[in-house]
Write an enzyme that holds these catalytic residues in place. Structure first.
Site, PDB file in Angstrom:
ATOM      1  N   PRO A 117       7.117   7.327  -1.294  1.00  0.00           N
ATOM      2  CA  PRO A 117       8.472   7.438  -1.839  1.00  0.00           C
ATOM      3  C   PRO A 117       8.375   7.489  -3.363  1.00  0.00           C
ATOM      4  O   PRO A 117       8.378   6.455  -4.036  1.00  0.00           O
ATOM      5  CB  PRO A 117       9.167   6.166  -1.348  1.00  0.00           C
ATOM      6  CG  PRO A 117       8.071   5.206  -1.049  1.00  0.00           C
ATOM      7  CD  PRO A 117       6.816   5.978  -0.785  1.00  0.00           C
ATOM      8  N   ASP A 175       5.255   5.138  -7.415  1.00  0.00           N
ATOM      9  CA  ASP A 175       5.473   4.806  -6.007  1.00  0.00           C
ATOM     10  C   ASP A 175       6.496   3.670  -5.934  1.00  0.00           C
ATOM     11  O   ASP A 175       6.233   2.546  -6.376  1.00  0.00           O
ATOM     12  CB  ASP A 175       4.118   4.370  -5.401  1.00  0.00           C
ATOM     13  CG  ASP A 175       4.194   4.122  -3.909  1.00  0.00           C
ATOM     14  OD1 ASP A 175       5.300   3.821  -3.405  1.00  0.00           O
ATOM     15  OD2 ASP A 175       3.136   4.214  -3.258  1.00  0.00           O
ATOM     16  N   HIS A 176       7.664   3.978  -5.368  1.00  0.00           N
ATOM     17  CA  HIS A 176       8.757   3.004  -5.382  1.00  0.00           C
ATOM     18  C   HIS A 176       8.480   1.803  -4.480  1.00  0.00           C
ATOM     19  O   HIS A 176       9.174   0.789  -4.538  1.00  0.00           O
ATOM     20  CB  HIS A 176      10.062   3.697  -4.964  1.00  0.00           C
ATOM     21  CG  HIS A 176      11.274   3.118  -5.623  1.00  0.00           C
ATOM     22  ND1 HIS A 176      11.345   1.818  -6.068  1.00  0.00           N
ATOM     23  CD2 HIS A 176      12.479   3.670  -5.925  1.00  0.00           C
ATOM     24  CE1 HIS A 176      12.531   1.594  -6.607  1.00  0.00           C
ATOM     25  NE2 HIS A 176      13.240   2.710  -6.542  1.00  0.00           N
ATOM     26  N   ARG A 177       7.457   1.873  -3.639  1.00  0.00           N
ATOM     27  CA  ARG A 177       7.105   0.695  -2.846  1.00  0.00           C
ATOM     28  C   ARG A 177       6.466  -0.367  -3.723  1.00  0.00           C
ATOM     29  O   ARG A 177       6.436  -1.547  -3.396  1.00  0.00           O
ATOM     30  CB  ARG A 177       6.101   1.084  -1.736  1.00  0.00           C
ATOM     31  CG  ARG A 177       6.680   1.992  -0.679  1.00  0.00           C
ATOM     32  CD  ARG A 177       5.601   2.498   0.234  1.00  0.00           C
ATOM     33  NE  ARG A 177       4.599   3.282  -0.473  1.00  0.00           N
ATOM     34  CZ  ARG A 177       3.510   3.804   0.096  1.00  0.00           C
ATOM     35  NH1 ARG A 177       3.290   3.616   1.375  1.00  0.00           N
ATOM     36  NH2 ARG A 177       2.653   4.519  -0.614  1.00  0.00           N
TER      37      ARG A 177
END
Ligand code: CAO
Length: 579
Positions: free
Chosen positions: A365, A551-553
């Protein structure tokens, strides 16, 4: 120096096996017994090692080529001359010695008939597995009570160089299992006892097949008198396990046995995306099944949405028709109907990097933040430094002139920002289902290099410990190697962060794709003079467009904005690194 032809040795029953991995390239120095390439049949894969030390002059095979015994693999430049034949037959010293290939034992018809006609308990023992001694059992694929088929794999054993599946030479029900995970086994060791031949092959055709595939040891007279028959299992089939070698590029084979690879291929499952649950992270058939289930059940919903957004024509060529992701089929168009066309095969690099890019675009994501850095003073400093260098070279004071590049400064600035915001230099811990972050305490910076064959990412190792001159020099060398197709796997692996610079070409901003398992990447475009308001008036400043994908995680938007701001501040004034 002499040139030696390295050919495929006697590899037993394998004919027309595909080359699935090239482990060396022209210019590489190889040691004796170093693996040169991996070949794979539908049942097994094996590494072909070099019998001599030398330098690879030229490769005579390419990925996908089919080879058999005697096929020319490469030309090796070796020290000495008279002692070495110009061309070596498989049995000659130039090729891998026979012992390196799976051992072949020719069964006698009597042995075969005793196999197929016996109905008593059968002891299954470790066959002649060549030079392998004290190999570890890393996988037990059967259990007591299992009905096993002829040639079904029983266990996998592993040495430091290869793993081997040991298939069953007889069908039957497993009465006793004599090995467990972690055991060390040698030739002749008892593996299991079968309760007779429940489905023993009896027809001549199958017996003939057995004769060609299953080496059977002569029946021991004393045992023949009893109900038990000692059967020597088929010669082991070797499969490579390069994942254990940290110097192998990320493009190496996943850690899985040949049968699991075959299973994955049949389902169209990319093994590289599966986390193995077996011993030492080995991928099992259950892993392949659960991966398939998770895709089919929509567990990767986020990925699907990203895939729909990111689907591009190139993506289709890498992922078949998208059916594996539940997408509508990729349009197949007969372009020739609309005008003249020419079809050109994608380069090997494009095929490999395409698959990686697609995976990363789908699985991560990713969000991209754009910003600008004022590099007016830095560029002035860079230009004056290069001028000074040139002058000093002309006056003979400096023999090795290094052109200092903006990318070298960017690397140093990124290292400073990575130190301040360490999650950008981290990776999700795949071993624990991404439930932890691994913070790297090293700063290996990859940089995208455009080459005639496609995109490559060489890595500047320990950039935090190197100065601008050294980084500029290394970058020049690595970029040249990339263009010449001479990068070694080590030179392309281990990056903790990547920079993709299009500065020398043009453009304003773009959205680079993260190079998994890294969690961020910086895209840089061409700097331009822009009017910047200083509170009183517009000033002409050289502004560098930055595009940070993250990476939005792992990273939040606020952290990404802070990273970009800090990066911009450092590029604006490097003295801030000292604060
Ligand atoms: N803004 C303006 N000009 C820039 C610049 C920037 N950000 N970065 C470099 N330049 C200029 C340099 O000043 C130099 O100009 P001169 O020749 O007049 O001195 C010229 O561009 C070439 O720069 P360089 O020699 O410093 O090379 P580089 O460090 O910019 O690039 C490399 C090296 C390997 C990164 C580059 O050759 C390359 O391959 N870039 C493409 C990377 C890529 O494909 N990324 C996309 C990945 S996603 O598909």
């Amino acid at each position: 120096m002499a040139l030696l032809e390295i050919v495929v040795p006697d590899i037993g029953d394998f004919e027309e096996v595909a080359v699935i991995e090239l482990l060396v390239k022209p210019g590489d120095s190889v040691k004796a017994e170093q693996s040169l390439l991996t070949v794979e049949s539908d049942k097994a894969s094996m590494e072909i090692p070099s019998s001599h030390a030398g330098v690879v002059k030229s490769l005579k095979v390419a990925l996908g080529d089919k080879v058999s015994k005697g096929s020319l693999v490469l030309l090796l430049e070796v020290a000495g001359d008279a002692a070495v034949p110009a061309s070596a037959e498989p049995a000659a010293p130039a090729v891998i010695e026979q012992k390196e290939a799976p051992a072949q034992v020719t069964p006698t018809p009597a042995a075969i008939s005793s196999v197929v006609s016996s109905s008593g308990p059968v002891e299954l023992r470790v066959p002649d597995i060549g030079d392998f001694k004290d190999v570890t059992v890393i996988e037990v694929m059967v259990k007591v009570g299992d009905s096993i088929k002829l040639e079904q794999s029983l266990i996998t054993v592993e040495s430091d160089k290869a793993s081997m599946e040991i298939p069953a030479s007889a069908a039957g029900v497993i009465k006793e299992l004599k090995v467990k995970l972690g055991d060390k086994v040698n030739i002749g060791d008892l593996l299991a006892v079968l309760a007779g031949f429940a489905q023993a092959p009896a027809t001549p055709a199958i017996a003939a097949d057995l004769a060609s595939k299953v080496p059977v040891a002569p029946v021991n007279q004393a045992q023949a008198a009893t109900d038990s028959v000692v059967i020597q299992l088929p010669a082991a089939v070797a499969s490579t396990v390069p994942a254990h070698n940290p110097t192998v590029a990320p493009l190496g084979l996943p850690h899985a046995s040949p049968s699991v690879r075959k299973f994955a291929r049949e389902l169209g499952v990319p093994l590289a995306e599966i986390k193995g649950s077996g011993h030492k992270g080995r991928i099992t058939d259950l892993d392949v099944q659960s991966f398939t289930r998770s895709v089919m059940s929509g567990a990767v919903q986020t990925a699907l949405i990203a895939a729909q957004q990111a689907a591009k024509p190139a993506a289709a060529t890498q992922a078949g028709d998208g059916a594996a992701l539940g997408l509508i089929p990729w349009p197949k168009v007969d372009f020739a109907k609309f005008g003249p066309i020419e079809r050109k095969e994608l380069s090997r690099i494009k095929k490999i990097s395409g698959a990686n890019l697609l995976r990363n675009a789908i699985m991560i994501p990713a969000v991209t933040n754009h910003d600008d850095a004022d590099i007016t003073d830095l560029e002035a400093f860079r230009v004056s430094t290069n001028l000074e260098n040139e002058k000093s070279a002309k006056s003979g004071n400096n023999t090795s002139v290094v052109k200092v590049t903006m990318l070298a400064f960017l690397i140093k600035a990124c290292v400073a920002a990575l130190k301040k915001y360490p999650e950008f230099n981290s990776s999700l811990d795949a071993e624990s289902d991404n439930s932890a972050l691994i913070y790297k305490q090293y700063y290996h910076i990859g940089f995208a290099a455009d080459t005639p064959n496609g995109l490559m990412v060489p890595v500047i190792k320990d950039a935090d410990k190197k100065g601008i001159f050294q980084i500029s020099t290394e970058m020049g060398e690595l970029a040249k190697k990339a263009r010449d197709g001479k990068l070694s796997p080590t030179e392309m692996s281990g990056a903790s962060f990547t920079i993709s610079s299009l500065g020398g070409i043009g453009g304003r901003y773009f959205t680079p794709i993260i190079n998994a398992p890294e969690v961020s990447i910086l895209g840089v475009c061409k700097s331009t003079i822009e009017p910047i308001w200083d509170g009183k008036a517009f000033q002409p400043r050289l502004m560098l467009p930055l595009s940070l994908t993250w990476d939005h995680r792992v990273i939040d938007g606020a952290a990404a904005a802070r990273f970009n701001v800090y990066l911009g501040q450092i590029l604006g004034d490097f003295r801030r690194v000292l604060l």
